[in-house]
Design an enzyme around this catalytic site. Structure first.
Site, PDB file in Angstrom:
ATOM      1  N   HIS A 210       0.879  -1.176   0.000  1.00 35.56           N
ATOM      2  CA  HIS A 210       0.000   0.000   0.000  1.00 35.56           C
ATOM      3  C   HIS A 210       0.915   1.225   0.000  1.00 35.56           C
ATOM      4  O   HIS A 210       1.996   1.196   0.592  1.00 35.56           O
ATOM      5  CB  HIS A 210      -0.943  -0.036   1.208  1.00 35.56           C
ATOM      6  N   CYS A 241      -7.715  -0.949   3.672  1.00 34.35           N
ATOM      7  CA  CYS A 241      -8.357  -2.001   4.452  1.00 34.35           C
ATOM      8  C   CYS A 241      -9.245  -1.350   5.498  1.00 34.35           C
ATOM      9  O   CYS A 241      -8.805  -0.478   6.247  1.00 34.35           O
ATOM     10  CB  CYS A 241      -7.301  -2.880   5.121  1.00 34.35           C
TER      11      CYS A 241
HETATM   12  P1  HMG Z   1     -17.304 -13.624  13.181  1.00 34.01           P
HETATM   13  O1  HMG Z   1     -18.373 -12.644  13.443  1.00 34.01           O
HETATM   14  O2  HMG Z   1     -16.330 -13.958  14.282  1.00 34.01           O
HETATM   15  O3  HMG Z   1     -17.864 -14.977  12.542  1.00 34.01           O
HETATM   16  O4  HMG Z   1     -16.489 -13.072  11.947  1.00 34.01           O
HETATM   17  P2  HMG Z   1     -18.701 -16.171  13.142  1.00 34.01           P
HETATM   18  O5  HMG Z   1     -18.084 -17.421  12.607  1.00 34.01           O
HETATM   19  O6  HMG Z   1     -18.856 -15.998  14.627  1.00 34.01           O
HETATM   20  O7  HMG Z   1     -20.141 -15.953  12.462  1.00 34.01           O
HETATM   21  C1  HMG Z   1     -20.936 -14.812  12.717  1.00 34.01           C
HETATM   22  C2  HMG Z   1     -21.907 -14.647  11.573  1.00 34.01           C
HETATM   23  O8  HMG Z   1     -21.182 -14.390  10.369  1.00 34.01           O
HETATM   24  C3  HMG Z   1     -22.763 -15.886  11.291  1.00 34.01           C
HETATM   25  O9  HMG Z   1     -24.030 -15.439  10.798  1.00 34.01           O
HETATM   26  C4  HMG Z   1     -22.031 -16.535  10.142  1.00 34.01           C
HETATM   27  O10 HMG Z   1     -22.841 -17.360   9.335  1.00 34.01           O
HETATM   28  C5  HMG Z   1     -21.557 -15.332   9.376  1.00 34.01           C
HETATM   29  P3  HMG Z   1     -25.300 -15.280  11.783  1.00 34.01           P
HETATM   30  O11 HMG Z   1     -25.459 -16.649  12.375  1.00 34.01           O
HETATM   31  O12 HMG Z   1     -24.917 -14.244  12.796  1.00 34.01           O
HETATM   32  O13 HMG Z   1     -26.393 -14.866  10.851  1.00 34.01           O
HETATM   33  N1  HMG Z   1     -20.389 -15.619   8.540  1.00 34.01           N
HETATM   34  C6  HMG Z   1     -20.338 -15.422   7.211  1.00 34.01           C
HETATM   35  N2  HMG Z   1     -21.235 -14.918   6.332  1.00 34.01           N
HETATM   36  C7  HMG Z   1     -20.862 -14.869   5.043  1.00 34.01           C
HETATM   37  N3  HMG Z   1     -19.645 -15.278   4.582  1.00 34.01           N
HETATM   38  C8  HMG Z   1     -18.731 -15.754   5.424  1.00 34.01           C
HETATM   39  C9  HMG Z   1     -19.072 -15.845   6.812  1.00 34.01           C
HETATM   40  N4  HMG Z   1     -18.403 -16.293   7.892  1.00 34.01           N
HETATM   41  C10 HMG Z   1     -19.214 -16.155   8.943  1.00 34.01           C
HETATM   42  N5  HMG Z   1     -17.542 -16.153   4.984  1.00 34.01           N
HETATM   43  C11 HMG Z   1     -15.147 -13.362   9.979  1.00 34.01           C
HETATM   44  C12 HMG Z   1     -15.364 -13.765  11.424  1.00 34.01           C
HETATM   45  C13 HMG Z   1     -13.751 -13.823   9.587  1.00 34.01           C
HETATM   46  C14 HMG Z   1     -16.197 -14.004   9.119  1.00 34.01           C
HETATM   47  C15 HMG Z   1     -15.269 -11.812   9.890  1.00 34.01           C
HETATM   48  O14 HMG Z   1     -14.356 -11.260  10.794  1.00 34.01           O
HETATM   49  C16 HMG Z   1     -14.969 -11.273   8.509  1.00 34.01           C
HETATM   50  O15 HMG Z   1     -15.744 -11.474   7.581  1.00 34.01           O
HETATM   51  N6  HMG Z   1     -13.853 -10.549   8.359  1.00 34.01           N
HETATM   52  C17 HMG Z   1     -13.454 -10.028   7.049  1.00 34.01           C
HETATM   53  C18 HMG Z   1     -12.657  -8.799   7.201  1.00 34.01           C
HETATM   54  C19 HMG Z   1     -12.189  -8.356   5.841  1.00 34.01           C
HETATM   55  O16 HMG Z   1     -12.738  -8.714   4.806  1.00 34.01           O
HETATM   56  N7  HMG Z   1     -11.119  -7.519   5.819  1.00 34.01           N
HETATM   57  C20 HMG Z   1     -10.562  -7.025   4.601  1.00 34.01           C
HETATM   58  C21 HMG Z   1      -9.834  -8.058   3.821  1.00 34.01           C
HETATM   59  S1  HMG Z   1      -8.177  -8.381   4.429  1.00 34.01           S
HETATM   60  C22 HMG Z   1      -7.213  -7.142   3.686  1.00 34.01           C
HETATM   61  O17 HMG Z   1      -7.749  -6.240   3.089  1.00 34.01           O
HETATM   62  C23 HMG Z   1      -5.709  -7.249   3.727  1.00 34.01           C
HETATM   63  C24 HMG Z   1      -5.096  -7.700   2.388  1.00 34.01           C
HETATM   64  O18 HMG Z   1      -5.445  -6.832   1.325  1.00 34.01           O
HETATM   65  C25 HMG Z   1      -3.567  -7.735   2.531  1.00 34.01           C
HETATM   66  C26 HMG Z   1      -2.983  -6.446   3.112  1.00 34.01           C
HETATM   67  O19 HMG Z   1      -3.163  -5.363   2.524  1.00 34.01           O
HETATM   68  O20 HMG Z   1      -2.388  -6.569   4.171  1.00 34.01           O
HETATM   69  C27 HMG Z   1      -5.571  -9.117   2.029  1.00 34.01           C
HETATM   70 MG    MG Z   2      -4.382  -4.897   0.880  1.00 33.30          MG
END
Ligand code: HMG
Ligand code: MG
Length: 299
Positions: A210, A241
């Site tokens: 970034h 992010c």
């Molecule tokens: P959580 O709340 O701990 O998950 O989130 P959970 O397992 O306790 O589930 C809670 C609810 O989420 C449940 O639904 C699940 O079904 C649902 P409810 O029963 O409440 O209706 N759920 C999902 N729904 C859809 N798709 C899924 C999913 N998983 C659970 N896959 C979790 C944990 C990891 C899911 C959450 O923290 C999350 O989605 N985080 C994503 C954060 C993110 O996307 N960040 C940006 C990307 S990383 C980045 O940008 C860095 C990168 O570019 C590299 C860099 O630059 O360093 C890659």
């Molecule tokens: Mg990134």
């Protein structure tokens, strides 16, 4: 310059990393058109969306639709970011060509980004990798905060090597090292890369910078000189992010391609078509391109 690769694979992350942080909603048709335009510009690997919890990252909620409706080029890899098995199943349902799992070298960032510890995130990654291996789907692994963390400050190379070694051993074919908040300089990046190279071969490494502090191209050059030949970038430098406050976009793909063209390193990307695509998406989002090259060549 020694050890420079002849060819570099550009991993275009604009449609995912670029758009995930947009405040305004971006409609599915715009996302689809962006991906199609990027591949027409010669992008052969495009991260087209994320199957994360839509409550955490609302911009990626429509990724199912995007994958279902893009006109696919058989020579292009359309990858999806997935945090867990649920995300993997969603990616498989829409025929993603590859998936990417994501961990971090910082405990605090891992908690904020994925609501778990580093070791728990590695266990989730293992579940995804095992399921993907059974379905013959390649898995890429990201490590965030490889030199600095918005919550913990400086990150030691040992922490990065710990995660990189595990992800590779679990079956990721490539590890993308992310300077999520763009604080690295060639000195800290080279120190980190040299440590990681004691546990992971250079052929399996990618870099993901970034450009928050304007260091991205310098860091890419340093990585190229070490032999890294895969570079993540985002058209027009879109992105950031949501769980790394203040992080700007990735290095702009236009700037990377311009630099590599000037160094006679092949990418397969047509710079002019890419610049046109960058201006088009910036018009859709109502903003100026963060690519210096795009601005210079359009002025
Ligand atoms: P959580 O709340 O701990 O998950 O989130 P959970 O397992 O306790 O589930 C809670 C609810 O989420 C449940 O639904 C699940 O079904 C649902 P409810 O029963 O409440 O209706 N759920 C999902 N729904 C859809 N798709 C899924 C999913 N998983 C659970 N896959 C979790 C944990 C990891 C899911 C959450 O923290 C999350 O989605 N985080 C994503 C954060 C993110 O996307 N960040 C940006 C990307 S990383 C980045 O940008 C860095 C990168 O570019 C590299 C860099 O630059 O360093 C890659
Ligand atoms: Mg990134």
């Amino acid at each position: 310059m020694t050890k420079l690769p002849k060819k570099v694979r550009i991993v275009e992350v604009g449609p995912r990393d670029g758009l995930q942080n947009e405040k305004q909603p971006v409609d599915t048709d715009t996302k689809i058109q962006l991906i199609e335009r990027l591949t027409q510009a010669g992008i052969q690997y495009c991260e087209a969306g994320a199957f994360v919890n839509p409550k955490w990252v609302p911009q990626m909620a429509g990724s199912d639709d995007v994958f279902n409706r893009i006109a696919r080029d058989p020579n292009v890899v359309y990858a999806a970011l997935v945090p867990n098995l649920k995300g993997f199943e969603r990616a498989v349902a829409v025929n993603a060509s590859e998936v990417a799992v994501f961990c971090a070298a910082s405990e605090a960032f891992t908690q904020k980004n994925t609501n778990c510890s580093i070791d728990q995130s590695l266990e989730r990654a293992r579940d995804v990798i095992n399921a993907a291996s059974a379905a013959n789907i390649p898995v890429r692994g990201y490590i965030s905060c490889v030199v600095g963390c918005p919550y913990e400050g400086e990150i030691t190379p040992e922490k990065v090597s710990y995660v990189a070694e595990k992800l590779l051993a679990m079956g990721c074919y490539e590890i993308s090292l992310g300077d999520t908040i763009g604080v690295g300089t060639p000195a800290s990046v080279v120190a980190m890369l040299q440590h990681v190279l004691t546990v992971v071969p250079v052929e399996t490494l990618a870099v993901h910078f970034h450009d928050t502090y304007g260091q991205a191209l310098a860091n890419i050059l340093a990585a190229l000189q070490i032999g890294v030949a895969v570079i993540d970038s985002s058209v027009s430098g879109l992105g950031g992010c949501p769980y790394a406050k203040g992080a700007t976009g990735n290095v702009a793909t236009e700037d990377v391609v311009y630099m590599l063209n000037g160094m006679d390193i092949e990418t397969g990307v047509d710079l002019q078509t890419l610049i046109t695509t960058g201006h088009w998406i910036c018009d859709q989002l109502g903003r100026q391109s963060a690519s210096k090259v795009a601005r210079a060549l359009s002025g």
